[in-house]
Write a protein that holds these residues in place. Structure first.
Motif, PDB file in Angstrom:
ATOM      1  N   ILE A   4       0.852  -1.182   0.000  1.00 21.87           N
ATOM      2  CA  ILE A   4       0.000   0.000   0.000  1.00 21.87           C
ATOM      3  C   ILE A   4       0.891   1.235   0.000  1.00 21.87           C
ATOM      4  O   ILE A   4       1.810   1.350   0.811  1.00 21.87           O
ATOM      5  N   HIS A   5       0.603   2.143  -0.931  1.00 21.33           N
ATOM      6  CA  HIS A   5       1.402   3.364  -1.086  1.00 21.33           C
ATOM      7  C   HIS A   5       0.794   4.450  -0.204  1.00 21.33           C
ATOM      8  O   HIS A   5      -0.308   4.937  -0.458  1.00 21.33           O
ATOM      9  N   ASN A   6       1.496   4.830   0.858  1.00 19.70           N
ATOM     10  CA  ASN A   6       0.976   5.790   1.830  1.00 19.70           C
ATOM     11  C   ASN A   6       1.953   6.927   2.103  1.00 19.70           C
ATOM     12  O   ASN A   6       3.150   6.825   1.828  1.00 19.70           O
ATOM     13  N   VAL A   7       1.412   7.988   2.681  1.00 26.80           N
ATOM     14  CA  VAL A   7       2.221   9.050   3.271  1.00 26.80           C
ATOM     15  C   VAL A   7       1.909   9.049   4.763  1.00 26.80           C
ATOM     16  O   VAL A   7       0.735   9.018   5.156  1.00 26.80           O
ATOM     17  N   VAL A   8       2.941   9.040   5.581  1.00 22.62           N
ATOM     18  CA  VAL A   8       2.748   9.027   7.034  1.00 22.62           C
ATOM     19  C   VAL A   8       3.443  10.217   7.666  1.00 22.62           C
ATOM     20  O   VAL A   8       4.491  10.661   7.202  1.00 22.62           O
ATOM     21  N   ALA A   9       2.818  10.736   8.712  1.00 23.92           N
ATOM     22  CA  ALA A   9       3.431  11.770   9.544  1.00 23.92           C
ATOM     23  C   ALA A   9       3.490  11.207  10.955  1.00 23.92           C
ATOM     24  O   ALA A   9       2.494  10.663  11.449  1.00 23.92           O
ATOM     25  N   VAL A  10       4.636  11.314  11.578  1.00 25.46           N
ATOM     26  CA  VAL A  10       4.827  10.734  12.908  1.00 25.46           C
ATOM     27  C   VAL A  10       5.236  11.838  13.883  1.00 25.46           C
ATOM     28  O   VAL A  10       6.240  12.526  13.674  1.00 25.46           O
ATOM     29  N   THR A  11       4.436  11.989  14.922  1.00 27.60           N
ATOM     30  CA  THR A  11       4.699  12.983  15.958  1.00 27.60           C
ATOM     31  C   THR A  11       5.360  12.314  17.157  1.00 27.60           C
ATOM     32  O   THR A  11       4.960  11.219  17.553  1.00 27.60           O
ATOM     33  N   PHE A  12       6.356  12.999  17.709  1.00 26.05           N
ATOM     34  CA  PHE A  12       7.077  12.473  18.877  1.00 26.05           C
ATOM     35  C   PHE A  12       7.059  13.497  20.005  1.00 26.05           C
ATOM     36  O   PHE A  12       6.814  14.685  19.781  1.00 26.05           O
ATOM     37  N   ALA A  13       7.362  13.008  21.207  1.00 23.97           N
ATOM     38  CA  ALA A  13       7.387  13.897  22.368  1.00 23.97           C
ATOM     39  C   ALA A  13       8.612  14.798  22.385  1.00 23.97           C
ATOM     40  O   ALA A  13       8.611  15.853  23.008  1.00 23.97           O
ATOM     41  N   ASP A  14       9.674  14.391  21.683  1.00 21.59           N
ATOM     42  CA  ASP A  14      10.894  15.205  21.661  1.00 21.59           C
ATOM     43  C   ASP A  14      11.545  15.110  20.284  1.00 21.59           C
ATOM     44  O   ASP A  14      11.291  14.179  19.514  1.00 21.59           O
ATOM     45  N   ILE A  37      10.284   5.424   0.007  1.00 23.51           N
ATOM     46  CA  ILE A  37      10.473   6.251  -1.187  1.00 23.51           C
ATOM     47  C   ILE A  37      11.124   7.578  -0.830  1.00 23.51           C
ATOM     48  O   ILE A  37      12.011   8.066  -1.526  1.00 23.51           O
ATOM     49  N   GLY A  38      10.683   8.171   0.238  1.00 21.40           N
ATOM     50  CA  GLY A  38      11.250   9.444   0.687  1.00 21.40           C
ATOM     51  C   GLY A  38      10.809   9.737   2.097  1.00 21.40           C
ATOM     52  O   GLY A  38       9.720   9.331   2.519  1.00 21.40           O
ATOM     53  N   ALA A  39      11.638  10.414   2.845  1.00 23.12           N
ATOM     54  CA  ALA A  39      11.293  10.777   4.224  1.00 23.12           C
ATOM     55  C   ALA A  39      12.099  11.990   4.633  1.00 23.12           C
ATOM     56  O   ALA A  39      13.199  12.218   4.123  1.00 23.12           O
ATOM     57  N   ALA A  40      11.550  12.747   5.538  1.00 21.12           N
ATOM     58  CA  ALA A  40      12.253  13.934   6.025  1.00 21.12           C
ATOM     59  C   ALA A  40      11.819  14.254   7.443  1.00 21.12           C
ATOM     60  O   ALA A  40      10.652  14.086   7.806  1.00 21.12           O
ATOM     61  N   VAL A  41      12.777  14.684   8.238  1.00 19.42           N
ATOM     62  CA  VAL A  41      12.473  15.269   9.540  1.00 19.42           C
ATOM     63  C   VAL A  41      12.130  16.733   9.272  1.00 19.42           C
ATOM     64  O   VAL A  41      12.866  17.435   8.572  1.00 19.42           O
ATOM     65  N   VAL A  42      11.001  17.176   9.794  1.00 19.89           N
ATOM     66  CA  VAL A  42      10.562  18.551   9.556  1.00 19.89           C
ATOM     67  C   VAL A  42      10.385  19.273  10.881  1.00 19.89           C
ATOM     68  O   VAL A  42      10.064  18.658  11.897  1.00 19.89           O
ATOM     69  N   SER A  43      10.599  20.574  10.847  1.00 19.66           N
ATOM     70  CA  SER A  43      10.450  21.395  12.045  1.00 19.66           C
ATOM     71  C   SER A  43       9.509  22.546  11.756  1.00 19.66           C
ATOM     72  O   SER A  43       9.503  23.101  10.656  1.00 19.66           O
ATOM     73  N   ARG A 114      -1.461  19.498  11.692  1.00 21.86           N
ATOM     74  CA  ARG A 114      -1.580  19.401  13.147  1.00 21.86           C
ATOM     75  C   ARG A 114      -0.576  18.411  13.738  1.00 21.86           C
ATOM     76  O   ARG A 114      -0.283  18.466  14.934  1.00 21.86           O
ATOM     77  N   ALA A 115      -0.065  17.513  12.893  1.00 21.30           N
ATOM     78  CA  ALA A 115       0.926  16.544  13.380  1.00 21.30           C
ATOM     79  C   ALA A 115       2.255  17.221  13.709  1.00 21.30           C
ATOM     80  O   ALA A 115       3.116  16.628  14.352  1.00 21.30           O
ATOM     81  N   VAL A 116       2.405  18.461  13.242  1.00 17.02           N
ATOM     82  CA  VAL A 116       3.640  19.207  13.526  1.00 17.02           C
ATOM     83  C   VAL A 116       3.255  20.548  14.145  1.00 17.02           C
ATOM     84  O   VAL A 116       3.244  21.569  13.474  1.00 17.02           O
ATOM     85  N   PRO A 117       2.931  20.581  15.432  1.00 16.67           N
ATOM     86  CA  PRO A 117       2.557  21.839  16.071  1.00 16.67           C
ATOM     87  C   PRO A 117       3.749  22.790  16.172  1.00 16.67           C
ATOM     88  O   PRO A 117       4.902  22.367  16.052  1.00 16.67           O
ATOM     89  N   PRO A 118       3.501  24.082  16.373  1.00 12.94           N
ATOM     90  CA  PRO A 118       4.586  25.062  16.480  1.00 12.94           C
ATOM     91  C   PRO A 118       5.606  24.674  17.547  1.00 12.94           C
ATOM     92  O   PRO A 118       5.243  24.204  18.627  1.00 12.94           O
ATOM     93  N   GLY A 119       6.875  24.850  17.200  1.00 13.10           N
ATOM     94  CA  GLY A 119       7.947  24.557  18.128  1.00 13.10           C
ATOM     95  C   GLY A 119       8.291  23.084  18.240  1.00 13.10           C
ATOM     96  O   GLY A 119       8.994  22.690  19.172  1.00 13.10           O
ATOM     97  N   SER A 120       7.827  22.272  17.287  1.00 10.37           N
ATOM     98  CA  SER A 120       8.076  20.833  17.365  1.00 10.37           C
ATOM     99  C   SER A 120       8.786  20.317  16.111  1.00 10.37           C
ATOM    100  O   SER A 120       8.917  21.018  15.113  1.00 10.37           O
ATOM    101  N   THR A 121       9.213  19.072  16.193  1.00 11.98           N
ATOM    102  CA  THR A 121       9.858  18.381  15.082  1.00 11.98           C
ATOM    103  C   THR A 121       9.145  17.048  14.881  1.00 11.98           C
ATOM    104  O   THR A 121       8.776  16.384  15.846  1.00 11.98           O
ATOM    105  N   ALA A 122       8.922  16.667  13.631  1.00 13.95           N
ATOM    106  CA  ALA A 122       8.218  15.413  13.330  1.00 13.95           C
ATOM    107  C   ALA A 122       8.873  14.747  12.121  1.00 13.95           C
ATOM    108  O   ALA A 122       9.808  15.281  11.514  1.00 13.95           O
ATOM    109  N   LEU A 123       8.347  13.582  11.784  1.00 15.07           N
ATOM    110  CA  LEU A 123       8.856  12.802  10.665  1.00 15.07           C
ATOM    111  C   LEU A 123       7.732  12.603   9.665  1.00 15.07           C
ATOM    112  O   LEU A 123       6.626  12.199  10.031  1.00 15.07           O
ATOM    113  N   ILE A 124       7.984  12.919   8.393  1.00 15.84           N
ATOM    114  CA  ILE A 124       7.013  12.684   7.320  1.00 15.84           C
ATOM    115  C   ILE A 124       7.671  11.779   6.291  1.00 15.84           C
ATOM    116  O   ILE A 124       8.819  12.003   5.903  1.00 15.84           O
ATOM    117  N   ALA A 125       6.960  10.737   5.854  1.00 18.27           N
ATOM    118  CA  ALA A 125       7.562   9.759   4.940  1.00 18.27           C
ATOM    119  C   ALA A 125       6.554   9.265   3.914  1.00 18.27           C
ATOM    120  O   ALA A 125       5.352   9.184   4.182  1.00 18.27           O
TER     121      ALA A 125
END
Length: 203
Positions: A4-14, A37-43, A114-125
């Motif tokens: 299954i071809h998906n895009v995921v966003a992962v939120t972490f506590a830190d 296929i591709g992934a990036a840490v975003v802030s 919303r998975a990347v609230p202000p002042g946070s870092t997350a992973l999108i893939a």
């Protein structure tokens, strides 16, 4: 087994966990458990701007910072339109594009925003996964919360967002033109009135 071809966003506590999550996805791909296929840490900064850090180890895949699906997603979510959608005011777009399409785009893209609230870092893939349990389980081990959408839907909503952006820009230009026209007319009438008064033509 069908992937299954998906895009995921992962939120972490830190922030550190987001980088660990990227490494974990890389390992899962190397083991053949997923196709990454591709992934990036975003802030996202305190002002709401979303970006990919410049360090080379914050992203995987060609074109992430530009033409890749993740790059486009980050670009839209990080721009003015993404900020509108992310803070629940996507309805402002409804006046200039199809309301049903705007609503669908608002809901899907807002979820990622919303998975990347202000002042946070997350992973999108962007991944092809034989089962969602692989990513969910691995991210869960390091405290990650996964938001997942089919890549085809993400692409469709990015296209809708592009249409919305163009329509909003066109509407903004129209409003500016109308305001300038009104200002010119008011100024003309004011000048004409002064001229008539000067020569006593109002009597």
């Amino acid at each position: 087994m069908t992937e299954i071809h998906n895009v995921v966003a992962v939120t972490f506590a830190d922030d550190a966990s987001a980088y660990q999550g990227l490494s974990t996805l890389r390992t899962a791909a190397a083991d053949g458990r997923i196709d990454l296929i591709g992934a990036a840490v975003v802030s996202r900064d305190a002002g709401g701007r979303l970006s990919i850090p410049e360090a080379g180890d914050t992203r995987i895949g060609e074109g992430i910072a530009g033409g890749g699906l993740i790059g486009v997603l980050v670009g839209i979510l990080g721009g003015p339109l993404g900020m509108l959608i992310g803070w629940g005011t996507g309805a402002l777009i409804g006046g200039v594009i199809d309301l049903d399409r705007a609503s669908r785009g608002d809901e899907l893209l807002a979820g990622f925003s919303r998975a990347v609230p202000p002042g946070s870092t997350a992973l999108i893939a962007e991944v092809r996964e034989p089962a969602i349990e692989v990513v969910d389980t691995e991210m869960g081990k390091i405290g990650g919360t996964v938001v997942r959408r089919p890549a085809s839907e993400v692409l469709a909503e990015l296209e809708a967002a592009e249409d919305a952006s163009k329509a909003a820009e066109a509407e903004a230009r129209r409003v500016v033109r109308e305001q300038k026209k009104q200002a010119r007319e008011e100024k003309f009438d004011e000048r004409k009135a002064k001229l008539r008064a000067r020569f006593g033509l109002d009597d």
